[in-house]
Write a protein that holds these residues in place. Structure first.
Motif, PDB file in Angstrom:
ATOM      1  N   ASP A  69       8.311  54.629  43.684  1.00  0.00           N
ATOM      2  CA  ASP A  69       7.548  53.461  42.960  1.00  0.00           C
ATOM      3  C   ASP A  69       8.084  52.176  43.141  1.00  0.00           C
ATOM      4  OD1 ASP A  69       5.437  54.791  41.526  1.00  0.00           O
ATOM      5  OD2 ASP A  69       6.655  55.166  39.799  1.00  0.00           O
ATOM      6  N   GLN A  70       9.168  52.030  43.671  1.00  0.00           N
ATOM      7  CA  GLN A  70       9.692  50.527  44.083  1.00  0.00           C
ATOM      8  C   GLN A  70      10.737  50.458  45.263  1.00  0.00           C
ATOM      9  OE1 GLN A  70      11.782  49.307  40.473  1.00  0.00           O
ATOM     10  NE2 GLN A  70      13.574  50.527  41.220  1.00  0.00           N
ATOM     11  N   PRO A  71      10.567  49.241  46.026  1.00  0.00           N
ATOM     12  CA  PRO A  71      11.344  49.167  46.971  1.00  0.00           C
ATOM     13  C   PRO A  71      12.821  48.856  46.734  1.00  0.00           C
ATOM     14  CG  PRO A  71      10.307  47.605  47.323  1.00  0.00           C
ATOM     15  CD  PRO A  71       9.461  48.139  46.077  1.00  0.00           C
ATOM     16  N   GLY A  72      13.687  48.972  47.528  1.00  0.00           N
ATOM     17  CA  GLY A  72      15.270  48.620  47.096  1.00  0.00           C
ATOM     18  C   GLY A  72      16.073  49.364  46.513  1.00  0.00           C
ATOM     19  N   CYS A  73      15.640  50.706  46.377  1.00  0.00           N
ATOM     20  CA  CYS A  73      16.765  51.483  45.683  1.00  0.00           C
ATOM     21  C   CYS A  73      16.904  52.879  46.684  1.00  0.00           C
ATOM     22  CB  CYS A  73      16.234  52.165  44.176  1.00  0.00           C
ATOM     23  SG  CYS A  73      14.583  52.932  44.569  1.00  0.00           S
ATOM     24  N   ASP A  74      17.477  53.771  46.177  1.00  0.00           N
ATOM     25  CA  ASP A  74      17.507  55.051  46.805  1.00  0.00           C
ATOM     26  C   ASP A  74      17.497  56.499  45.980  1.00  0.00           C
ATOM     27  OD1 ASP A  74      20.067  55.124  45.639  1.00  0.00           O
ATOM     28  OD2 ASP A  74      21.141  55.340  47.477  1.00  0.00           O
ATOM     29  N   ASN A  75      16.588  56.212  45.069  1.00  0.00           N
ATOM     30  CA  ASN A  75      16.657  57.396  44.063  1.00  0.00           C
ATOM     31  C   ASN A  75      15.950  58.469  44.493  1.00  0.00           C
ATOM     32  OD1 ASN A  75      13.865  56.591  44.187  1.00  0.00           O
ATOM     33  ND2 ASN A  75      13.792  55.926  42.046  1.00  0.00           N
ATOM     34  N   LEU A  76      15.420  58.749  45.806  1.00  0.00           N
ATOM     35  CA  LEU A  76      14.901  59.734  46.378  1.00  0.00           C
ATOM     36  C   LEU A  76      15.853  60.394  47.474  1.00  0.00           C
ATOM     37  CD1 LEU A  76      10.960  59.543  46.651  1.00  0.00           C
ATOM     38  CD2 LEU A  76      12.322  60.800  44.807  1.00  0.00           C
ATOM     39  N   GLY A  77      16.827  59.558  47.537  1.00  0.00           N
ATOM     40  CA  GLY A  77      17.744  59.815  48.971  1.00  0.00           C
ATOM     41  C   GLY A  77      17.935  58.542  50.029  1.00  0.00           C
ATOM     42  N   SER A  78      18.752  58.826  50.573  1.00  0.00           N
ATOM     43  CA  SER A  78      19.413  57.867  51.847  1.00  0.00           C
ATOM     44  C   SER A  78      19.697  58.624  52.814  1.00  0.00           C
ATOM     45  CB  SER A  78      20.500  57.011  51.154  1.00  0.00           C
ATOM     46  OG  SER A  78      20.869  56.099  52.186  1.00  0.00           O
ATOM     47  N   ARG A  79      19.282  58.471  54.163  1.00  0.00           N
ATOM     48  CA  ARG A  79      19.296  58.898  55.347  1.00  0.00           C
ATOM     49  C   ARG A  79      19.799  57.856  56.337  1.00  0.00           C
ATOM     50  NH1 ARG A  79      19.501  62.528  52.481  1.00  0.00           N
ATOM     51  NH2 ARG A  79      18.936  64.806  52.613  1.00  0.00           N
ATOM     52  N   ARG A  80      20.608  58.315  57.494  1.00  0.00           N
ATOM     53  CA  ARG A  80      20.640  57.287  58.529  1.00  0.00           C
ATOM     54  C   ARG A  80      19.802  57.796  59.766  1.00  0.00           C
ATOM     55  NH1 ARG A  80      24.799  54.261  59.688  1.00  0.00           N
ATOM     56  NH2 ARG A  80      25.950  55.295  58.197  1.00  0.00           N
ATOM     57  N   ALA A  81      18.977  56.730  60.265  1.00  0.00           N
ATOM     58  CA  ALA A  81      17.843  56.967  61.215  1.00  0.00           C
ATOM     59  C   ALA A  81      18.770  57.492  62.341  1.00  0.00           C
ATOM     60  CB  ALA A  81      17.161  55.678  61.517  1.00  0.00           C
ATOM     61  N   ASN A  82      18.286  58.458  63.169  1.00  0.00           N
ATOM     62  CA  ASN A  82      18.703  59.169  64.253  1.00  0.00           C
ATOM     63  C   ASN A  82      18.783  57.908  65.349  1.00  0.00           C
ATOM     64  OD1 ASN A  82      16.206  59.492  65.515  1.00  0.00           O
ATOM     65  ND2 ASN A  82      16.249  61.684  65.035  1.00  0.00           N
ATOM     66  N   PRO A  83      19.170  58.298  66.781  1.00  0.00           N
ATOM     67  CA  PRO A  83      18.910  57.473  67.922  1.00  0.00           C
ATOM     68  C   PRO A  83      17.520  57.314  68.168  1.00  0.00           C
ATOM     69  CG  PRO A  83      20.804  59.008  68.272  1.00  0.00           C
ATOM     70  CD  PRO A  83      20.128  59.301  66.876  1.00  0.00           C
ATOM     71  N   ASN A  84      16.485  58.124  67.850  1.00  0.00           N
ATOM     72  CA  ASN A  84      15.312  57.832  67.923  1.00  0.00           C
ATOM     73  C   ASN A  84      14.380  56.877  67.018  1.00  0.00           C
ATOM     74  OD1 ASN A  84      15.270  59.259  70.529  1.00  0.00           O
ATOM     75  ND2 ASN A  84      14.823  61.199  69.362  1.00  0.00           N
ATOM     76  N   ILE A 104       5.749  55.697  47.788  1.00  0.00           N
ATOM     77  CA  ILE A 104       6.937  56.142  47.981  1.00  0.00           C
ATOM     78  C   ILE A 104       7.605  55.250  49.126  1.00  0.00           C
ATOM     79  CG2 ILE A 104       8.468  57.779  48.989  1.00  0.00           C
ATOM     80  CD1 ILE A 104       6.788  59.801  47.859  1.00  0.00           C
ATOM     81  N   TYR A 105       8.602  54.187  48.988  1.00  0.00           N
ATOM     82  CA  TYR A 105       9.157  53.311  50.022  1.00  0.00           C
ATOM     83  C   TYR A 105      10.215  53.955  50.789  1.00  0.00           C
ATOM     84  CZ  TYR A 105       6.290  49.983  47.298  1.00  0.00           C
ATOM     85  OH  TYR A 105       5.469  49.332  46.796  1.00  0.00           O
ATOM     86  N   VAL A 113      16.764  41.066  58.363  1.00  0.00           N
ATOM     87  CA  VAL A 113      15.292  41.142  57.890  1.00  0.00           C
ATOM     88  C   VAL A 113      15.223  42.571  57.364  1.00  0.00           C
ATOM     89  CG1 VAL A 113      13.164  41.304  58.788  1.00  0.00           C
ATOM     90  CG2 VAL A 113      14.793  39.931  60.025  1.00  0.00           C
ATOM     91  N   PRO A 114      14.922  42.655  56.173  1.00  0.00           N
ATOM     92  CA  PRO A 114      14.528  44.163  55.608  1.00  0.00           C
ATOM     93  C   PRO A 114      13.405  44.444  56.058  1.00  0.00           C
ATOM     94  CG  PRO A 114      13.925  42.483  53.924  1.00  0.00           C
ATOM     95  CD  PRO A 114      14.517  41.756  54.942  1.00  0.00           C
ATOM     96  N   VAL A 115      13.471  45.949  56.611  1.00  0.00           N
ATOM     97  CA  VAL A 115      12.215  46.708  57.121  1.00  0.00           C
ATOM     98  C   VAL A 115      11.952  47.900  56.134  1.00  0.00           C
ATOM     99  CG1 VAL A 115      11.631  48.297  58.826  1.00  0.00           C
ATOM    100  CG2 VAL A 115      13.241  46.119  59.554  1.00  0.00           C
ATOM    101  N   CYS A 116      10.573  47.514  55.566  1.00  0.00           N
ATOM    102  CA  CYS A 116      10.252  48.511  54.518  1.00  0.00           C
ATOM    103  C   CYS A 116       8.710  48.894  55.004  1.00  0.00           C
ATOM    104  CB  CYS A 116      10.166  47.967  53.220  1.00  0.00           C
ATOM    105  SG  CYS A 116      11.653  47.655  52.443  1.00  0.00           S
ATOM    106  N   THR A 117       8.530  50.316  54.614  1.00  0.00           N
ATOM    107  CA  THR A 117       7.115  50.819  54.722  1.00  0.00           C
ATOM    108  C   THR A 117       6.918  51.588  53.622  1.00  0.00           C
ATOM    109  OG1 THR A 117       5.600  51.614  56.187  1.00  0.00           O
ATOM    110  CG2 THR A 117       7.454  52.735  55.941  1.00  0.00           C
ATOM    111  N   SER A 118       5.694  52.208  53.322  1.00  0.00           N
ATOM    112  CA  SER A 118       5.402  52.931  52.226  1.00  0.00           C
ATOM    113  C   SER A 118       4.335  53.960  52.470  1.00  0.00           C
ATOM    114  CB  SER A 118       5.206  52.046  50.933  1.00  0.00           C
ATOM    115  OG  SER A 118       3.872  51.528  51.206  1.00  0.00           O
TER     116      SER A 118
END
Length: 154
Positions: A69-84, A104-105, A113-118
């Motif tokens: 429901d909102q950007p800027g949190c991690d209430n559904l989880g957090s992961r590190r993007a892989n090399p790709n 879902i953001y 620069v924040p990079v967000c998508t939903s």
């Protein structure tokens, strides 16, 4: 002549600084050249159900926070993007989620620069299942054979 060397030197240094700044700016924006994408499967479910969130075209090896429901949190989880630049988060639709469409953001900080998508997700009404239980009791009959006793005669 000496005055010209100082002026030329300052112009070269100033030009080099400007070139460095432009290269740095290009490097910062290079990570965001391709728009990040987000998918959710399934794209609708009732509260408490499991969902899989996948992102692509994020900046490689940087943390991605996934929010309901909102950007800027991690209430559904957090992961590190892989090399790709991709990631996957398994999450659960919040139990308190209201019916209807929710965003879902997925966001990460790339330099300054924040990079967000939903992606859109639809919360469905919980299904109720009625279970009818039947019990069968088997009747058992116990038969006791009559016994006779004989007294010995003396």
């Amino acid at each position: 002549m000496q005055g010209n060397h100082g002026l030329i030197g300052r112009r070269v240094v100033g030009g080099a600084s400007l070139l460095s700044l432009l290269l740095a700016l290009q490097l910062v924006t290079a990570g965001t050249a391709t728009a990040a994408t987000l998918t959710v499967a399934p794209n609708s479910a009732p509260p408490g159900e499991s969902i899989v969130i996948k992102g692509s075209a994020f900046v490689a090896l940087l943390e991605v926070d996934v929010c309901w429901d909102q950007p800027g949190c991690d209430n559904l989880g957090s992961r590190r993007a892989n090399p790709n630049g991709t990631f996957t988060v398994e999450a659960v639709v919040p139990l308190a989620a209201s019916l209807g469409t929710h965003p879902i953001y997925a966001c990460q900080l790339s330099g300054l620069v924040p990079v967000c998508t939903s992606a859109s997700f639809v919360v469905l009404e919980p299904t109720t299942t009625t279970i009818i239980a039947t019990t069968t009791t088997a009747a058992t009959t116990t038969t006791i054979a009559p016994t006779t006793t004989t007294n010995p005669t003396t």
